[in-house]
Enzyme design. Structure first.
Site, mmCIF file in Angstrom:
data_model
loop_
_atom_site.group_PDB
_atom_site.id
_atom_site.type_symbol
_atom_site.label_atom_id
_atom_site.label_comp_id
_atom_site.label_asym_id
_atom_site.label_seq_id
_atom_site.Cartn_x
_atom_site.Cartn_y
_atom_site.Cartn_z
ATOM 1 N N CYS A 80 -3.075 1.263 6.717
ATOM 2 C CA CYS A 80 -3.240 0.767 8.080
ATOM 3 C C CYS A 80 -3.718 1.892 8.984
ATOM 4 O O CYS A 80 -4.263 1.646 10.044
ATOM 5 C CB CYS A 80 -1.993 0.085 8.598
ATOM 6 N N ASN A 91 0.809 -1.229 0.000
ATOM 7 C CA ASN A 91 0.000 0.000 0.000
ATOM 8 C C ASN A 91 0.844 1.282 0.000
ATOM 9 O O ASN A 91 0.387 2.321 -0.442
ATOM 10 C CB ASN A 91 -0.997 0.004 1.168
ATOM 11 N N GLU A 113 8.886 2.761 13.952
ATOM 12 C CA GLU A 113 9.763 3.205 12.873
ATOM 13 C C GLU A 113 9.559 4.706 12.696
ATOM 14 O O GLU A 113 8.736 5.309 13.364
ATOM 15 C CB GLU A 113 9.557 2.419 11.583
ATOM 16 N N GLU A 146 4.814 -3.998 12.393
ATOM 17 C CA GLU A 146 3.866 -2.894 12.216
ATOM 18 C C GLU A 146 2.670 -3.507 11.477
ATOM 19 O O GLU A 146 2.786 -3.896 10.322
ATOM 20 C CB GLU A 146 4.574 -1.792 11.413
ATOM 21 N N VAL A 185 0.062 -12.400 9.785
ATOM 22 C CA VAL A 185 1.433 -12.737 9.367
ATOM 23 C C VAL A 185 2.434 -12.262 10.423
ATOM 24 O O VAL A 185 3.444 -12.926 10.673
ATOM 25 C CB VAL A 185 1.756 -12.150 7.967
ATOM 26 N N GLY A 186 2.114 -11.146 11.087
ATOM 27 C CA GLY A 186 2.987 -10.643 12.149
ATOM 28 C C GLY A 186 3.184 -11.675 13.257
ATOM 29 O O GLY A 186 4.290 -11.848 13.776
ATOM 30 N N GLY A 200 2.684 -5.393 7.723
ATOM 31 C CA GLY A 200 1.663 -6.197 7.049
ATOM 32 C C GLY A 200 0.580 -6.582 8.033
ATOM 33 O O GLY A 200 0.366 -5.879 9.030
ATOM 34 N N SER A 201 -0.070 -7.710 7.780
ATOM 35 C CA SER A 201 -1.229 -8.074 8.605
ATOM 36 C C SER A 201 -0.796 -8.599 9.977
ATOM 37 O O SER A 201 0.317 -9.099 10.156
ATOM 38 C CB SER A 201 -2.048 -9.149 7.896
HETATM 39 C C1 UN1 Z 1 0.306 2.625 6.188
HETATM 40 O O1 UN1 Z 1 -0.873 2.731 5.944
HETATM 41 O O2 UN1 Z 1 0.822 1.480 6.245
HETATM 42 O O3 UN1 Z 1 0.153 8.231 8.052
HETATM 43 C C2 UN1 Z 1 1.235 3.759 6.391
HETATM 44 C C3 UN1 Z 1 -0.129 7.810 6.935
HETATM 45 C C4 UN1 Z 1 0.995 7.545 5.964
HETATM 46 C C5 UN1 Z 1 1.579 6.199 6.200
HETATM 47 C C6 UN1 Z 1 0.584 5.084 6.242
HETATM 48 N N1 UN1 Z 1 1.990 8.551 6.121
HETATM 49 O O4 UN1 Z 1 -1.263 7.573 6.601
#
Ligand code: UN1
Length: 496
Positions: free
Chosen positions: A283, A151, A463, A249, A231-232, A227-228
């Site tokens: 995410c 993504n 991160e 993450e 899987v994490g 990722g999901s």
């Molecule tokens: C993600 O969706 O995995 O804050 C990261 C945000 C973006 C990063 C998203 N700078 O929505």
């Protein structure tokens, strides 16, 4: 047909087996953008061996010099931003303004981490004993296995590679199968910027054939995975036996709280941007909006009007506001959640269908979808959908909004729209998420603050920001005794 290769030990090479797979455009699925290596464990072995061989000399390059290479990469990314953004829209689907933003995030992260090359501060503290010096410094962890999602095809690889490099690690990156090109573009830029051979390696292919052997490889000392949550869990299990460092993450079920005193148009803007930006495939997406009952009807009306009017289509077309889903699989997941929402008795107020007429039939498109009167316990309000589906939930007051907001297993991002500073501060304190916004949506984190979440979103590491240095380095504490005699810490301290 362009044919792309892995990058191993400074060379662009096909998979050892010679196998390839097609990278296709999710907006025009007949369009094959290129062939990428369908790699296997033997390719991972070669890449990790190269990274392990390069580690010693790279870790001895002074950090400011390592950072200069990262700085040069940033400048090259600036020059090639438009080209990379267009390629990203083609392989991933999100609209051009967003892929430009993705490339910009890689640029920002590179400049930021280049600066950190001169700022990997340790501590100097007074010793407990006379004529003794005490300080701490950072060390590299070793070979890093970096596993990145589709993504944010260039931004997230940059979040991992850049800090890994300035901290003196070497790396093997395995990008998402659906978006190898953007990660390859980033690695090519690093090669052109002068990263020595073996320091950064790229191996494309499937999770089971590439990701798993990478995680399991004994020379890989740190795994960073986005990722999901499912899987994490697997990554954490694989890393546990050897206590391999792992940064995870994972999922989110982010919430926007809209209070009765909110500037409603601003809140609607935030819900549209947070819910349907990147077709909800973030995410950090705002997949729940909890709205105070007194403004609920008006908010819902305005929000659904805006969602219905969104122009869905090919992200390269300038008027498009929302692109396709990444894949047929993702589209099916969205359809499945729409069915679940209906079965649970939520009220569908807009969207709810796959788009399949005319040009839409060529890709994986879905309508922006809103469910209203959602019970917070429903699956659509609990589970990460990763698509353009937003649940609107009524609430009575701030306390209940916060309770609903926190009532999920995830803890990535949350937001409140209010003009009341007390409410804003209370929500800021009480929302158990790694990121919090006031009068702004749940998306749009910047590169110089920590990024990550609580509960099942993460495992305590972050991160971005300086926190990334903690993820990608180890501490060493150093004591220098220049007293010329035996001094016993703790024992002799009292006699001082
Ligand atoms: C993600 O969706 O995995 O804050 C990261 C945000 C973006 C990063 C998203 N700078 O929505």
């Amino acid at each position: 047909m362009p044919v792309f290769h892995n990058f191993i030990d400074g060379e662009w090479v096909p998979a050892a087996s010679g196998a390839t797979y097609e990278n296709r455009n999710p907006a025009l699925h007949q369009q094959v953008l290129g062939l990428f290596p369908r790699s296997g464990p033997e390719d991972v072995d070669r890449a990790v061996d190269a990274a392990a061989r390069a580690l010693k000399s790279w870790s001895l390059v002074p950090a400011p010099r390592r950072a200069e290479i990262v700085f040069r990469a940033a400048e090259m990314l600036v020059r090639r931003k438009e080209e990379f953004a267009r390629q990203m829209t083609q392989e991933m689907g999100k609209i051009l303004t967003e892929t430009r933003g993705d490339a910009q995030e890689a640029i920002d992260m590179s400049y930021y981490m280049a600066g950190e090359g001169r700022r990997q501060f340790g501590q100097t503290v007074p010793s407990e004993l006379r004529n003794k010096f005490a300080m701490s410094m950072r060390m590299p962890v070793g070979v890093c296995g970096l596993i990145t999602p589709w993504n944010f095809p260039m931004a997230i690889p940059s979040w991992k590679i850049m800090p890994a490099l300035v901290c003196g690690n070497t790396a093997v990156i395995k990008p998402a199968t659906d978006t190898p090109h953007s990660a390859l573009n980033l690695v090519k830029v690093l090669e052109d910027a002068g990263v020595p051979r073996g320091v950064v390696n790229l191996v494309t292919g499937a999770g089971t054939a590439v990701g798993l052997p990478l995680i399991r490889h004994k020379e890989v000392k740190l795994v960073s995975f986005t990722g999901s949550t499912e899987v994490g869990h697997e990554v954490a299990r694989e890393c546990a036996p050897s206590f391999k460092h792992h940064h995870l993450e994972m999922g989110g079920k982010n919430v926007i709280i809209v209070m009765d005193d909110a500037r409603l148009d601003l809140a609607v803007d935030g819900a549209v941007w947070g819910g349907f930006g990147t077709s909800g495939q973030r995410c950090t997406a705002a997949s729940r909006v909890v709205v105070h009952k007194t403004v609920y009807p008006e908010f819902l009306e305005k929000f659904s009007c805006r969602a219905k009017a969104l122009r869905v289509g090919n992200g390269l077309v300038p008027s498009t506001e929302m692109g396709p889903m990444i894949s047929d699989n993702q589209l099916r997941t969205v359809e499945e959640y729409v069915r679940i929402g209906r079965d649970e008795g939520a009220r569908l107020v807009c969207g709810g269908r796959r788009l399949s007429d005319g040009e839409y039939a060529k890709g994986f498109f879905h309508e922006p979808t809103i469910f209203a009167d959602v019970d917070p316990r429903m699956r659509i309000a609990q589970e990460e959908i990763f698509g353009p589906v937003v649940s609107v939930i009524p609430c009575d007051d701030l306390e209940s909004a916060i309770e609903i907001g926190n009532g999920v297993v995830y803890g990535l991002s949350s937001a409140i729209y209010t003009q009341n500073i007390n409410a804003a501060f209370q929500a800021m304190r009480d929302m158990n998420t790694g990121i919090f916004y006031v009068n702004a949506s749940t998306i749009g984190a910047e590169v110089h603050l920590p990024f990550g979440g609580t509960k099942q979103t993460g495992n305590g590491h972050r991160e971005a920001g300086q926190a990334a240095l903690d993820t990608f380095s180890e501490w060493k504490s150093i004591y220098i005794d220049y007293s010329g005699k035996l001094q016993r810490a703790q024992i002799d301290t009292e006699a001082m």
